[in-house]
Design a protein around this motif. Structure first.
Motif, PDB file in Angstrom:
ATOM      1  N   UNK A 102       0.569  -1.679  -0.130  1.00  0.00           N
ATOM      2  CA  UNK A 102       0.291   0.120  -0.022  1.00  0.00           C
ATOM      3  C   UNK A 102       0.610   1.498  -0.491  1.00  0.00           C
ATOM      4  N   UNK A 103       1.872   0.874   0.196  1.00  0.00           N
ATOM      5  CA  UNK A 103       3.113   2.423   0.588  1.00  0.00           C
ATOM      6  C   UNK A 103       3.076   3.451  -0.760  1.00  0.00           C
ATOM      7  N   UNK A 104       2.615   4.726   0.195  1.00  0.00           N
ATOM      8  CA  UNK A 104       2.907   6.012  -1.095  1.00  0.00           C
ATOM      9  C   UNK A 104       0.983   6.752  -1.046  1.00  0.00           C
ATOM     10  N   UNK A 105      -0.045   6.985  -1.508  1.00  0.00           N
ATOM     11  CA  UNK A 105      -0.393   7.805  -1.366  1.00  0.00           C
ATOM     12  C   UNK A 105      -1.404   6.846  -0.292  1.00  0.00           C
ATOM     13  N   UNK A 106      -2.566   8.157  -0.043  1.00  0.00           N
ATOM     14  CA  UNK A 106      -3.603   7.546   0.841  1.00  0.00           C
ATOM     15  C   UNK A 106      -4.574   7.038  -0.054  1.00  0.00           C
ATOM     16  N   UNK A 107      -5.027   6.228  -0.460  1.00  0.00           N
ATOM     17  CA  UNK A 107      -5.865   5.877  -1.656  1.00  0.00           C
ATOM     18  C   UNK A 107      -7.057   5.691  -1.051  1.00  0.00           C
ATOM     19  N   UNK A 108      -7.286   6.177   0.207  1.00  0.00           N
ATOM     20  CA  UNK A 108      -8.890   5.951   1.124  1.00  0.00           C
ATOM     21  C   UNK A 108      -9.034   7.301   0.344  1.00  0.00           C
ATOM     22  N   UNK A 109      -8.745   8.730   0.301  1.00  0.00           N
ATOM     23  CA  UNK A 109      -9.160   9.281   0.532  1.00  0.00           C
ATOM     24  C   UNK A 109      -9.873   9.303  -1.753  1.00  0.00           C
ATOM     25  N   UNK A 110     -11.373  10.087  -0.873  1.00  0.00           N
ATOM     26  CA  UNK A 110     -11.636  10.659  -2.452  1.00  0.00           C
ATOM     27  C   UNK A 110     -11.186  11.063  -3.850  1.00  0.00           C
ATOM     28  N   UNK A 269      -6.083  15.891  -1.425  1.00  0.00           N
ATOM     29  CA  UNK A 269      -5.648  14.933  -2.316  1.00  0.00           C
ATOM     30  C   UNK A 269      -5.466  13.895  -0.971  1.00  0.00           C
ATOM     31  N   UNK A 270      -5.220  14.448   0.227  1.00  0.00           N
ATOM     32  CA  UNK A 270      -4.698  13.262   1.479  1.00  0.00           C
ATOM     33  C   UNK A 270      -3.201  13.373   1.419  1.00  0.00           C
ATOM     34  N   UNK A 271      -2.803  14.613   0.934  1.00  0.00           N
ATOM     35  CA  UNK A 271      -1.187  14.426   0.693  1.00  0.00           C
ATOM     36  C   UNK A 271      -0.828  14.866   1.790  1.00  0.00           C
ATOM     37  N   UNK A 272      -1.119  15.673   2.786  1.00  0.00           N
ATOM     38  CA  UNK A 272      -0.746  16.498   3.875  1.00  0.00           C
ATOM     39  C   UNK A 272      -1.265  15.514   5.447  1.00  0.00           C
ATOM     40  N   UNK A 273      -1.059  14.932   5.538  1.00  0.00           N
ATOM     41  CA  UNK A 273      -1.720  13.765   6.312  1.00  0.00           C
ATOM     42  C   UNK A 273      -1.370  14.020   7.578  1.00  0.00           C
ATOM     43  N   UNK A 274       0.506  14.085   7.828  1.00  0.00           N
ATOM     44  CA  UNK A 274       0.256  14.785   8.753  1.00  0.00           C
ATOM     45  C   UNK A 274      -0.106  16.079   9.692  1.00  0.00           C
ATOM     46  N   UNK A 275      -0.344  17.175   8.982  1.00  0.00           N
ATOM     47  CA  UNK A 275      -0.431  18.589   9.265  1.00  0.00           C
ATOM     48  C   UNK A 275      -2.120  18.761   9.794  1.00  0.00           C
ATOM     49  N   UNK A 276      -2.584  17.155   9.372  1.00  0.00           N
ATOM     50  CA  UNK A 276      -4.410  16.797   9.283  1.00  0.00           C
ATOM     51  C   UNK A 276      -4.188  16.381  10.351  1.00  0.00           C
ATOM     52  N   UNK A 277      -3.204  15.934  11.355  1.00  0.00           N
ATOM     53  CA  UNK A 277      -3.746  15.085  12.225  1.00  0.00           C
ATOM     54  C   UNK A 277      -3.389  13.652  12.377  1.00  0.00           C
TER      55      UNK A 277
END
Length: 301
Positions: A102-110, A269-277
């Motif tokens: 799964x390594x990579x983008x957040x594939x669950x992001x719609x 698109x889910x790539x700023x997941x750290x700053x989004x908590x």
């Protein structure tokens, strides 16, 4: 639950060697790799190598998985047809933990899923399949890592041509995104397997740092001691062009890379997941890395 015996699939690819290095460096683990007969990749003599047929025969998978506590897969999505059979063999062999590729983008992001369904839908389906095996005793851990930063910088994925000192920046270049070096991904996998209870049946969001294209450009100019040529492009125009080419049946690496860049460099698109908590680095005991130090190493080669 203790996870000691680990078998790695795809150990010879872009990511596999870093995970292999992290696992073999820890005396807690006994590590082996699974590879195809046709592969010419070599591995350290201390690592047991299981060679099987190129079509991943069920009986050979089962034999390789016997006695293993965890299966870690870095097989590309192009081998997706074999993935469910690999999971079935893991269940039949009594494997306790499965780490999918799964390594990579957040594939669950719609939004991300809608942008690249051919790439991300099989990954989502794989995790859904794993969830269906929980009742049989198999647990799973999936990793969201963002772009592999050092690899991406070397090959131009994040928009920088190192030999030419040229940058292609999307919009104003200020959009933050999380990204992870290959070595940090390896450390994350090791840490998760050392914490089986806390990391079971969940996605983990790991990173080396959160950065923007402007931040990378500044670090590159400092490391190289010179100004770079910068071309700024309209992100929406890039997306429209790539989607038009896809609509004509051009599912090429170039087109896919353009859309992957887009989802990293544009909000939503889910790539700023750290700053989004949503970061998991604290859970895993991972320390962040220095952007300037990593960029300096890449520039020096």
């Amino acid at each position: 639950m203790s996870l000691k015996n680990i078998i790695l699939l795809g150990a010879g690819g872009n990511l596999g060697p870093s995970i292999l290095a992290a696992l073999t460096a820890d005396p807690h683990f006994t590590v082996s790799v699974l590879t195809r007969h046709s592969s010419t990749v070599t591995f350290p003599s201390s690592v047991t190598v299981h060679r099987i047929g190129d079509d991943y025969p069920d009986a050979e998978l089962l034999a390789a998985f016997k006695g293993q506590d965890a299966v870690v897969s870095t097989l590309s999505h192009m081998a997706a047809g074999a993935h469910t059979r690999i999971v079935d063999a893991a269940v039949a062999a009594g494997v306790k933990r499965f780490v999918p590729s799964e390594f990579g983008s957040d594939t669950r992001n719609a939004n991300a899923l809608a942008l690249l369904p051919a790439m991300f839908a099989p990954k989502v389906a794989m995790v859904d399949y794993l969830k269906g095996q929980e009742a049989a005793g198999l647990t799973w851990t999936a990793f969201v890592t963002g772009a592999f930063f050092d690899w991406g910088l070397q090959v131009g994925f994040v928009g920088f041509d190192l030999p030419a000192h040229r940058a292609t920046v999307f919009n104003d270049g200020a959009t933050p995104f999380a990204t992870t070096t290959l070595a940090q991904v390896g450390r994350a996998v090791r840490s998760a397997l050392l914490r089986p209870a806390e990391t079971a049946n969940r996605y983990l969001y790991v990173s080396s740092f959160t950065v923007s294209q402007n931040g990378i450009l500044a670090a590159l100019e400092k490391a190289t001691g010179r100004a770079w040529d910068v071309t700024r492009v309209d992100a929406e125009a890039v997306k429209r062009d790539a989607q038009a080419r896809l609509a004509k049946g051009e599912f090429s690496l170039e087109v896919v890379m353009e859309l992957l860049r887009y989802l990293h460099f544009v909000d939503g698109y889910g790539s700023n997941y750290v700053e989004e908590g949503r970061g998991s680095d604290g859970l895993l005991g991972l320390e962040g890395e220095s952007l300037e130090e990593v960029v300096g190493r890449v520039v020096k080669g």
